[in-house]
Design a protein around this motif. Structure first.
Motif, PDB file in Angstrom:
ATOM      1  N   UNK A   3      49.514  35.786  48.276  1.00 18.14           N
ATOM      2  CA  UNK A   3      48.682  34.736  47.672  1.00 18.14           C
ATOM      3  C   UNK A   3      47.585  35.394  46.840  1.00 18.14           C
ATOM      4  N   UNK A   4      47.223  34.746  45.720  1.00 20.31           N
ATOM      5  CA  UNK A   4      46.251  35.359  44.830  1.00 20.31           C
ATOM      6  C   UNK A   4      45.514  34.316  44.004  1.00 20.31           C
ATOM      7  N   UNK A   5      44.394  34.739  43.470  1.00 22.44           N
ATOM      8  CA  UNK A   5      43.648  33.953  42.499  1.00 22.44           C
ATOM      9  C   UNK A   5      43.920  34.593  41.145  1.00 22.44           C
ATOM     10  N   UNK A   6      44.314  33.774  40.178  1.00 21.20           N
ATOM     11  CA  UNK A   6      44.678  34.273  38.848  1.00 21.20           C
ATOM     12  C   UNK A   6      43.797  33.608  37.791  1.00 21.20           C
ATOM     13  N   UNK A   7      43.670  34.271  36.651  1.00 24.79           N
ATOM     14  CA  UNK A   7      42.900  33.682  35.553  1.00 24.79           C
ATOM     15  C   UNK A   7      43.368  34.243  34.227  1.00 24.79           C
ATOM     16  N   UNK A   8      43.087  33.477  33.197  1.00 21.66           N
ATOM     17  CA  UNK A   8      43.408  33.915  31.851  1.00 21.66           C
ATOM     18  C   UNK A   8      42.425  34.976  31.387  1.00 21.66           C
ATOM     19  N   UNK A   9      42.913  35.888  30.610  1.00 19.84           N
ATOM     20  CA  UNK A   9      42.103  37.016  30.166  1.00 19.84           C
ATOM     21  C   UNK A   9      40.996  36.598  29.198  1.00 19.84           C
ATOM     22  N   UNK A  10      41.274  35.651  28.319  1.00 19.56           N
ATOM     23  CA  UNK A  10      40.331  35.245  27.274  1.00 19.56           C
ATOM     24  C   UNK A  10      40.178  33.728  27.346  1.00 19.56           C
ATOM     25  N   UNK A  11      38.946  33.260  27.574  1.00 23.22           N
ATOM     26  CA  UNK A  11      38.710  31.833  27.790  1.00 23.22           C
ATOM     27  C   UNK A  11      37.342  31.425  27.279  1.00 23.22           C
ATOM     28  N   UNK A  12      37.161  30.122  27.085  1.00 25.11           N
ATOM     29  CA  UNK A  12      35.847  29.592  26.731  1.00 25.11           C
ATOM     30  C   UNK A  12      34.935  29.509  27.946  1.00 25.11           C
TER      31      UNK A  12
ATOM     32  N   UNK B  90      42.754  29.914  39.117  1.00 31.52           N
ATOM     33  CA  UNK B  90      43.751  29.099  39.809  1.00 31.52           C
ATOM     34  C   UNK B  90      44.304  29.862  40.998  1.00 31.52           C
ATOM     35  N   UNK B  91      44.839  29.116  41.926  1.00 28.12           N
ATOM     36  CA  UNK B  91      45.453  29.705  43.121  1.00 28.12           C
ATOM     37  C   UNK B  91      46.956  29.806  42.910  1.00 28.12           C
ATOM     38  N   UNK B  92      47.500  30.977  43.156  1.00 25.09           N
ATOM     39  CA  UNK B  92      48.951  31.195  43.089  1.00 25.09           C
ATOM     40  C   UNK B  92      49.414  31.568  44.493  1.00 25.09           C
ATOM     41  N   UNK B  93      50.181  30.699  45.143  1.00 25.54           N
ATOM     42  CA  UNK B  93      50.634  30.993  46.501  1.00 25.54           C
ATOM     43  C   UNK B  93      51.571  32.203  46.524  1.00 25.54           C
ATOM     44  N   UNK B  94      51.867  32.655  47.722  1.00 22.58           N
ATOM     45  CA  UNK B  94      52.715  33.846  47.832  1.00 22.58           C
ATOM     46  C   UNK B  94      54.052  33.639  47.126  1.00 22.58           C
ATOM     47  N   UNK B  95      54.501  34.713  46.540  1.00 22.34           N
ATOM     48  CA  UNK B  95      55.750  34.788  45.792  1.00 22.34           C
ATOM     49  C   UNK B  95      55.760  33.967  44.507  1.00 22.34           C
ATOM     50  N   UNK B  96      54.590  33.570  44.027  1.00 21.35           N
ATOM     51  CA  UNK B  96      54.484  32.957  42.707  1.00 21.35           C
ATOM     52  C   UNK B  96      53.990  34.049  41.759  1.00 21.35           C
TER      53      UNK B  96
ATOM     54  N   UNK C  35      43.969  39.465  44.952  1.00 22.12           N
ATOM     55  CA  UNK C  35      44.784  39.128  46.114  1.00 22.12           C
ATOM     56  C   UNK C  35      43.884  38.595  47.222  1.00 22.12           C
ATOM     57  N   UNK C  36      44.064  37.324  47.539  1.00 22.18           N
ATOM     58  CA  UNK C  36      43.339  36.666  48.633  1.00 22.18           C
ATOM     59  C   UNK C  36      43.956  35.295  48.869  1.00 22.18           C
ATOM     60  N   UNK C  37      43.856  34.828  50.082  1.00 20.81           N
ATOM     61  CA  UNK C  37      44.257  33.454  50.389  1.00 20.81           C
ATOM     62  C   UNK C  37      43.027  32.604  50.701  1.00 20.81           C
ATOM     63  N   UNK C  38      41.845  33.173  50.507  1.00 22.37           N
ATOM     64  CA  UNK C  38      40.587  32.494  50.812  1.00 22.37           C
ATOM     65  C   UNK C  38      40.224  31.537  49.670  1.00 22.37           C
ATOM     66  N   UNK C  39      40.401  30.258  49.904  1.00 22.31           N
ATOM     67  CA  UNK C  39      40.148  29.226  48.900  1.00 22.31           C
ATOM     68  C   UNK C  39      38.656  29.158  48.547  1.00 22.31           C
ATOM     69  N   UNK C  40      37.777  29.547  49.469  1.00 21.50           N
ATOM     70  CA  UNK C  40      36.340  29.534  49.185  1.00 21.50           C
ATOM     71  C   UNK C  40      36.027  30.442  47.996  1.00 21.50           C
TER      72      UNK C  40
END
Length: 126
Positions: A7-16, A21-27, A37-42
């Motif tokens: 599980x991980x938190x992902x983000x776009x490289x270039x943004x305003x 976003x949260x990507x569950x395991x194996x996504x 890499x974290x499953x901590x939603x906080x």
């Protein structure tokens, strides 16, 4: 390599503005998309807060059109409080707009911001 399956938190490289976003395991996500890499939603909610975006943007330079490169080297410098995260874990991964406002105020409390500091963050121009 095993981190890609976690599980991980992902983000776009270039943004305003910061948009995590949260990507569950194996996504998997396409490049360039940094992840933590974290499953901590906080942590997801803290990263998506106004104060986190203010702090992270203060570390780099805004490009033409207001775009900011959310490099991992900036994101990883955000201090994460160790106490009080349980309150943020009760919110869903994709909160409503009303919940986002509540989350922002809970995050302000985690960081011990004064009412003047909150007012500055809430009313600043991005």
């Amino acid at each position: 390599m095993e981190d890609f399956f976690k599980p991980k938190i992902v983000w776009g490289n270039l943004n305003l503005k910061g948009a995590y976003s949260y990507a569950p395991e194996e996504m998997f996500v396409n490049a360039p998309s940094p992840f933590l890499v974290t499953s901590n939603i906080a942590i997801l909610h803290i990263l998506n807060s106004k104060i986190a975006d203010y702090y992270i943007r203060s570390l780099g330079v805004t490009r033409n059109g207001g775009y900011f490169e959310y490099k991992p080297m900036f994101v990883e410098k955000l201090p994460i409080p160790q106490i009080g995260l349980d309150n943020l874990c009760t919110y869903p991964v994709n909160p409503s707009k009303e919940m986002e406002i509540d989350i922002d105020y809970k995050v302000y409390q985690l960081y011990g911001l004064s009412s003047q500091e909150i007012d500055y963050i809430e009313n600043r121009e991005s």
